[in-house]
Design a protein around this motif. Sequence first.
Motif, PDB file in Angstrom:
ATOM      1  N   VAL A 191      -3.045   4.899  -1.880  1.00 44.82           N
ATOM      2  CA  VAL A 191      -4.005   5.516  -0.965  1.00 44.82           C
ATOM      3  C   VAL A 191      -4.046   7.017  -1.246  1.00 44.82           C
ATOM      4  CG1 VAL A 191      -4.717   5.784   1.432  1.00 44.82           C
ATOM      5  CG2 VAL A 191      -3.471   3.730   0.732  1.00 44.82           C
ATOM      6  N   ILE A 192      -5.126   7.449  -1.861  1.00 50.53           N
ATOM      7  CA  ILE A 192      -5.237   8.829  -2.340  1.00 50.53           C
ATOM      8  C   ILE A 192      -5.562   9.784  -1.196  1.00 50.53           C
ATOM      9  CG2 ILE A 192      -6.714  10.339  -3.750  1.00 50.53           C
ATOM     10  CD1 ILE A 192      -6.772   8.123  -5.824  1.00 50.53           C
ATOM     11  N   CYS A 227       0.878  -1.179   0.000  1.00 51.73           N
ATOM     12  CA  CYS A 227       0.000   0.000   0.000  1.00 51.73           C
ATOM     13  C   CYS A 227       0.907   1.218   0.000  1.00 51.73           C
ATOM     14  CB  CYS A 227      -0.841   0.073   1.272  1.00 51.73           C
ATOM     15  SG  CYS A 227      -2.069  -1.192   1.444  1.00 51.73           S
ATOM     16  N   PHE A 228       0.659   2.122  -0.916  1.00 50.83           N
ATOM     17  CA  PHE A 228       1.501   3.312  -1.021  1.00 50.83           C
ATOM     18  C   PHE A 228       0.753   4.525  -0.469  1.00 50.83           C
ATOM     19  CE2 PHE A 228       3.743   6.437  -4.062  1.00 50.83           C
ATOM     20  CZ  PHE A 228       4.741   6.679  -3.141  1.00 50.83           C
ATOM     21  N   HIS A 229       1.324   5.117   0.579  1.00 49.19           N
ATOM     22  CA  HIS A 229       0.680   6.223   1.307  1.00 49.19           C
ATOM     23  C   HIS A 229       1.425   7.536   1.124  1.00 49.19           C
ATOM     24  CE1 HIS A 229      -2.058   3.902   3.890  1.00 49.19           C
ATOM     25  NE2 HIS A 229      -1.146   2.958   3.858  1.00 49.19           N
ATOM     26  N   GLY A 230       0.806   8.590   1.613  1.00 53.85           N
ATOM     27  CA  GLY A 230       1.490   9.876   1.702  1.00 53.85           C
ATOM     28  C   GLY A 230       0.553  11.015   1.367  1.00 53.85           C
ATOM     29  N   ASN A 231       0.717  12.134   2.084  1.00 50.29           N
ATOM     30  CA  ASN A 231      -0.154  13.279   1.840  1.00 50.29           C
ATOM     31  C   ASN A 231       0.360  14.150   0.700  1.00 50.29           C
ATOM     32  OD1 ASN A 231       1.978  13.948   3.744  1.00 50.29           O
ATOM     33  ND2 ASN A 231       1.069  15.981   3.804  1.00 50.29           N
ATOM     34  N   HIS A 262      -9.327   3.958   3.725  1.00 50.46           N
ATOM     35  CA  HIS A 262      -8.263   3.758   4.703  1.00 50.46           C
ATOM     36  C   HIS A 262      -8.420   4.758   5.830  1.00 50.46           C
ATOM     37  CE1 HIS A 262      -4.340   5.028   6.387  1.00 50.46           C
ATOM     38  NE2 HIS A 262      -4.082   3.748   6.384  1.00 50.46           N
ATOM     39  N   CYS A 263      -8.059   4.340   7.047  1.00 50.12           N
ATOM     40  CA  CYS A 263      -7.886   5.308   8.130  1.00 50.12           C
ATOM     41  C   CYS A 263      -6.749   4.832   9.023  1.00 50.12           C
ATOM     42  CB  CYS A 263      -9.164   5.490   8.944  1.00 50.12           C
ATOM     43  SG  CYS A 263      -9.625   4.061   9.953  1.00 50.12           S
ATOM     44  N   HIS A 264      -6.110   5.749   9.678  1.00 48.65           N
ATOM     45  CA  HIS A 264      -5.035   5.425  10.633  1.00 48.65           C
ATOM     46  C   HIS A 264      -5.219   6.413  11.766  1.00 48.65           C
ATOM     47  CE1 HIS A 264      -1.071   4.468  12.225  1.00 48.65           C
ATOM     48  NE2 HIS A 264      -0.726   5.733  12.157  1.00 48.65           N
ATOM     49  N   ILE A 265      -5.665   5.922  12.930  1.00 47.72           N
ATOM     50  CA  ILE A 265      -6.172   6.850  13.949  1.00 47.72           C
ATOM     51  C   ILE A 265      -5.109   7.340  14.922  1.00 47.72           C
ATOM     52  CG2 ILE A 265      -8.567   6.047  13.812  1.00 47.72           C
ATOM     53  CD1 ILE A 265      -8.014   4.328  16.315  1.00 47.72           C
ATOM     54  N   GLY A 266      -3.884   6.866  14.769  1.00 47.38           N
ATOM     55  CA  GLY A 266      -2.850   7.371  15.677  1.00 47.38           C
ATOM     56  C   GLY A 266      -1.794   6.328  15.900  1.00 47.38           C
ATOM     57  N   LEU A 318      -7.368   3.340  -2.680  1.00 43.04           N
ATOM     58  CA  LEU A 318      -8.163   3.586  -1.477  1.00 43.04           C
ATOM     59  C   LEU A 318      -8.141   5.098  -1.259  1.00 43.04           C
ATOM     60  CD1 LEU A 318      -6.485   0.914   0.864  1.00 43.04           C
ATOM     61  CD2 LEU A 318      -8.609   0.607  -0.397  1.00 43.04           C
ATOM     62  N   ILE A 319      -8.982   5.579  -0.385  1.00 46.47           N
ATOM     63  CA  ILE A 319      -8.920   7.001  -0.019  1.00 46.47           C
ATOM     64  C   ILE A 319      -8.664   7.083   1.473  1.00 46.47           C
ATOM     65  CG2 ILE A 319     -10.242   9.144   0.209  1.00 46.47           C
ATOM     66  CD1 ILE A 319     -11.819   8.254  -2.290  1.00 46.47           C
ATOM     67  N   ARG A 320      -7.769   7.985   1.841  1.00 51.04           N
ATOM     68  CA  ARG A 320      -7.488   8.173   3.266  1.00 51.04           C
ATOM     69  C   ARG A 320      -8.567   9.033   3.893  1.00 51.04           C
ATOM     70  NH1 ARG A 320      -2.007   8.486   6.590  1.00 51.04           N
ATOM     71  NH2 ARG A 320      -2.970   8.800   8.613  1.00 51.04           N
ATOM     72  N   THR A 321      -9.208   8.513   4.926  1.00 55.16           N
ATOM     73  CA  THR A 321     -10.281   9.259   5.590  1.00 55.16           C
ATOM     74  C   THR A 321      -9.963   9.451   7.068  1.00 55.16           C
ATOM     75  OG1 THR A 321     -11.489   7.242   6.170  1.00 55.16           O
ATOM     76  CG2 THR A 321     -12.032   8.259   4.051  1.00 55.16           C
TER      77      THR A 321
END
Length: 434
Positions: free
Chosen positions: A129-130, A106-110, A205-209, A153-156
């Motif tokens: 992950v958009i 999975c490729f992430h980043g803002n 996608h979410c990553h809460i901390g 995926l979309i980061r939410t």
Amino acid sequence: MNQRETLKVNELGHLEIGGVDCNCLREQYGTPLYVMDQDYIENICKVYADTLNAEYGEGMIAYASKAFSCLEIYRIVNKMGIGADSVSAGELFTANKAGFPMQKICFHGNNKSKSELKLALDYGVGYIVIDSYTEADDLETLCEQKNITQKVLIRTNPGVEAHTHHFVQTAKIDSKFGFSIESGDAENIVKYVNSKERLNLVGLHCHIGSQIFEEKSFILAIEKMTDFYKHLSDKYGIKFSVLNLGGGFGIWYADGDAKKTCNQYADYIKTIANSLKDCIAKKGLNKPYLILEPGRSIVGEAGITLYTAGRIKEIKGIKNYISIDGGMFDNPRYALYQAKYSVESALKMNAPKTVKYSIAGKCCESGDIIAEDVMLPQVNEGDLIAVLSTGAYNYSMASNYNRNFIPPVVMVKDGASRYIVKPQTFEDLIRNDI
Ligand SMILES: *Cc1c(COP(=O)(O)O)cnc(C)c1O
């Protein structure tokens, strides 16, 4: 100390990791030195993968490789059958060089650049992950040029933010990451990305901390995410087949943190699996392919850092400083956010801890501290000092500040040791200087 078979005090009263006495490690490799316990990493990968499989079914553990990234770690996690997540072209390049199956990434980043997105497509990365509208536009264009479609995926932001022992629920998170569900931003980008021809939007996608101990915060996030899946299904007929809940499982660093065995870490996965199964049953949703992205908990407790005590400064009535041959250049986490660590006098493990010390690095910054107010036996110059739980976000955050060498990394297993990252040399320091 969170003792285990591969991290314990031996009959000489020395700290031993992976069956190797820390005194031998210093003799062979010098200090400062990162040491990683291969059994620990392999065990926890296996525990995570098996638990996900047994408690949930279809899904993937994706090691968040920003925690510790080098060729060998990608080889090890791949051997254990799990995927990875990466957040830069450099991490993608390293994974690819290590022969990692890129469809399990999975490729992430803002702020992924166009060239990073292109590299991800060239490598055939599994999921991107958009995290912005223009990123979706750029990715669509790149896919057209290559005449391919890409799973995304979309980061939410589900409105749950958790840190260590606390979590808070907020209506709207101020974050550089993701789109808020509460505000309607997430719904709008879902519609936008879903209309893109070349982007196959398979889920969110979410990553809460990070360093989260409170399992309730994961349950809350699952409630919010599945509510949103239901809403999108009811309102637009959008049905997702994937859910990525990120990572963030808390580990033991110091007194006050829960001590867990590898097997007990499975509890995080069990809680998530059961809560998700409940939610989808209750809400009548299709069972999504579940991706989880633990980073810290895979490598954190596997690692220790060895230092040699140098100058010792007693400021009468105030503080005793031990200066070590490392510092914020190999572990910037105290300087960044006052992260807590446990410190041991590695060859005097059975001696009573009678003196309070602060462990200072050798960089030209007053804030270059590794730990404050730790109890140790009387320390003399030349003593071997071990800092525990340094496997995550230490080597990966290291720098050559003050033109210090980034320490090498040694992997230990079954009483044997080997370099997985070589020592730097003076030549390395000036390699790119002109
Ligand atoms: C950092 C990060 C992780 C891993 O977090 P840990 O606290 O190391 O488990 C997982 N997913 C994303 C998107 C991240 O940014």
